[in-house]
Design an enzyme around this catalytic site. Structure first.
Site, short mmCIF file in Angstrom:
data_model
loop_
_atom_site.label_atom_id
_atom_site.label_comp_id
_atom_site.label_asym_id
_atom_site.label_seq_id
_atom_site.Cartn_x
_atom_site.Cartn_y
_atom_site.Cartn_z
CE LYS A 1 -2.08 -1.16 3.87
NZ LYS A 1 -1.35 -2.42 4.14
NE ARG B 1 -4.75 -1.26 9.86
CZ ARG B 1 -3.69 -0.77 9.23
NH1 ARG B 1 -3.72 0.42 8.69
NH2 ARG B 1 -2.62 -1.51 9.10
NE ARG C 1 7.73 -2.24 6.21
CZ ARG C 1 6.41 -2.28 6.26
NH1 ARG C 1 5.69 -1.69 5.35
NH2 ARG C 1 5.81 -2.90 7.25
NE ARG D 1 5.99 -0.07 10.06
CZ ARG D 1 4.91 -0.18 9.30
NH1 ARG D 1 4.88 0.41 8.11
NH2 ARG D 1 3.86 -0.85 9.72
NE ARG E 1 1.89 -4.70 11.12
CZ ARG E 1 2.97 -4.45 10.37
NH1 ARG E 1 4.17 -4.80 10.80
NH2 ARG E 1 2.85 -3.86 9.22
P1 AP5 Z 1 4.83 -1.62 1.80
O1 AP5 Z 1 4.50 -0.82 0.61
O2 AP5 Z 1 5.58 -0.96 2.92
O3 AP5 Z 1 3.50 -2.37 2.33
P2 AP5 Z 1 2.24 -1.81 3.13
O4 AP5 Z 1 1.03 -2.49 2.56
O5 AP5 Z 1 2.25 -0.32 3.17
O6 AP5 Z 1 2.57 -2.45 4.54
P3 AP5 Z 1 2.47 -1.87 6.00
O7 AP5 Z 1 3.16 -2.88 6.87
O8 AP5 Z 1 2.94 -0.45 6.09
O9 AP5 Z 1 0.94 -1.93 6.22
P4 AP5 Z 1 0.20 -1.89 7.51
O10 AP5 Z 1 -1.17 -1.70 7.02
O11 AP5 Z 1 0.38 -3.05 8.43
O12 AP5 Z 1 0.90 -0.68 8.31
P5 AP5 Z 1 0.42 0.75 8.75
O13 AP5 Z 1 1.60 1.63 8.78
O14 AP5 Z 1 -0.77 1.18 7.96
O15 AP5 Z 1 5.64 -2.92 1.30
C1 AP5 Z 1 6.12 -3.89 2.24
C2 AP5 Z 1 7.48 -4.42 1.78
O16 AP5 Z 1 7.29 -5.15 0.56
C3 AP5 Z 1 8.51 -3.31 1.45
O17 AP5 Z 1 9.78 -3.74 1.85
C4 AP5 Z 1 8.43 -3.16 -0.08
O18 AP5 Z 1 9.67 -2.75 -0.62
C5 AP5 Z 1 8.07 -4.58 -0.50
N1 AP5 Z 1 7.23 -4.62 -1.71
C6 AP5 Z 1 6.19 -3.80 -2.03
N2 AP5 Z 1 5.64 -4.16 -3.20
C7 AP5 Z 1 6.36 -5.24 -3.63
C8 AP5 Z 1 6.28 -6.07 -4.80
N3 AP5 Z 1 5.37 -5.87 -5.77
N4 AP5 Z 1 7.17 -7.10 -4.91
C9 AP5 Z 1 8.11 -7.33 -3.93
N5 AP5 Z 1 8.25 -6.56 -2.81
C10 AP5 Z 1 7.36 -5.53 -2.67
O19 AP5 Z 1 -0.10 0.46 10.23
C11 AP5 Z 1 0.79 0.14 11.28
C12 AP5 Z 1 0.01 0.04 12.59
O20 AP5 Z 1 -0.59 1.33 12.89
C13 AP5 Z 1 -1.16 -0.95 12.61
O21 AP5 Z 1 -0.73 -2.26 12.91
C14 AP5 Z 1 -2.06 -0.34 13.68
O22 AP5 Z 1 -1.58 -0.63 14.97
C15 AP5 Z 1 -1.89 1.16 13.44
N6 AP5 Z 1 -2.89 1.72 12.52
C16 AP5 Z 1 -2.63 2.30 11.31
N7 AP5 Z 1 -3.77 2.71 10.73
C17 AP5 Z 1 -4.77 2.37 11.58
C18 AP5 Z 1 -6.19 2.49 11.53
N8 AP5 Z 1 -6.81 3.04 10.48
N9 AP5 Z 1 -6.90 2.00 12.58
C19 AP5 Z 1 -6.30 1.44 13.64
N10 AP5 Z 1 -4.97 1.27 13.75
C20 AP5 Z 1 -4.21 1.74 12.73
#
Ligand code: AP5
Length: 208
Positions: free
Chosen positions: A13, A88, A127, A153, A164
């Site tokens: 994402k 979410r 990552r 992270r 997660r």
């Molecule tokens: P990346 O693009 O970083 O993936 P992502 O989907 O953004 O993953 P996240 O781990 O950031 O998602 P998340 O939803 O768990 O975290 P968030 O910060 O929102 O890619 C991942 C890796 O894969 C990278 O190394 C990249 O290079 C690689 N990659 C990408 N595309 C690729 C491809 N095509 N091929 C190969 N490799 C590839 O949330 C974190 C925490 O915050 C949550 O757990 C929760 O506690 C809290 N939080 C955030 N938002 C909310 C909400 N709305 N409500 C409640 N809690 C929340």
């Protein structure tokens, strides 16, 4: 363009959001990034959120909803936005619907990036993010340059990633039928080269 990217942790994402926002000239609104900024600054909200984030759990809805409502009133969101990681839960989606209705705005589409769980764990554990630029890398799939200032992270360790993923399946996956029933959901295969996935997302959004 007013859109949402949903998908499990590591689906890509954040990676795809950067390309799409550049293409459309709209801000990326990542609740994860906003919460991490609060954590880094040691605000009250950040300290509270950290307890949930470090355990791989979702931060309570009311905290996130308040933060997003504030963000939507900032001037750059007037031309459109891309939500990355929000909503979410169904409660967050209902609250967003109400806010958008109040502002007289509609969503253009919701893109679901799909990737199998085993691959997600490998992606997240490999990552690394450049502290200075915010650029996302992967030690194997997208290696960082030698001068990058890399950070792992706090929640990217395997047991937290599995928690997660469970939170995603239990609390976030119900958004799939929610947006399907509203005719907004577009599914994109998130496995493949990053620029190939970008093309799929842009096609899903009707850009090419
Ligand atoms: P990346 O693009 O970083 O993936 P992502 O989907 O953004 O993953 P996240 O781990 O950031 O998602 P998340 O939803 O768990 O975290 P968030 O910060 O929102 O890619 C991942 C890796 O894969 C990278 O190394 C990249 O290079 C690689 N990659 C990408 N595309 C690729 C491809 N095509 N091929 C190969 N490799 C590839 O949330 C974190 C925490 O915050 C949550 O757990 C929760 O506690 C809290 N939080 C955030 N938002 C909310 C909400 N709305 N409500 C409640 N809690 C929340």
């Amino acid at each position: 363009m007013r859109t949402i990217l949903i998908g499990p942790p590591g689906a890509g994402k954040g990676t795809q959001a950067k390309f799409i926002c550049q293409q459309y000239g709209i801000p990326q609104i990542s609740t994860g990034d906003m919460l991490r900024a609060h954590k880094a600054q040691g605000t009250k909200l950040g300290l509270e959120a950290a307890k949930f984030m470090n355990a791989g759990a979702l931060v309570p809805d009311e905290v996130v909803i308040g933060m997003v409502e504030d963000r939507l009133t900032q001037p750059d969101a007037a031309k459109g936005f891309l939500f990355d990681g929000f909503p979410r839960t169904v409660a967050q989606a209902e609250s967003l619907d109400a806010t958008l209705a109040r502002l007289g705005l509609k969503l253009d589409g919701v893109v679901l990036i799909e990737v199998a769980d085993d691959l997600l764990v490998r992606r997240v554990c490999g990552r690394r993010t450049d502290r200075r630029s915010g650029q996302i890398y992967h030690l194997e799939y997208n290696p960082p340059p030698p001068d990058a200032d890399l950070v792992l992270r706090d929640d990217d360790r395997e047991e937290t990633v599995r928690a997660r993923l469970k939170a995603y399946h239990d609390q976030t996956a119900p958004l799939i039928p929610y947006y399907e029933q509203r005719g907004l959901l577009r599914r994109v295969d998130g496995v493949g080269e990053m620029d190939e996935v970008t093309k799929r997302v842009l096609t899903a959004l009707g850009a090419s």
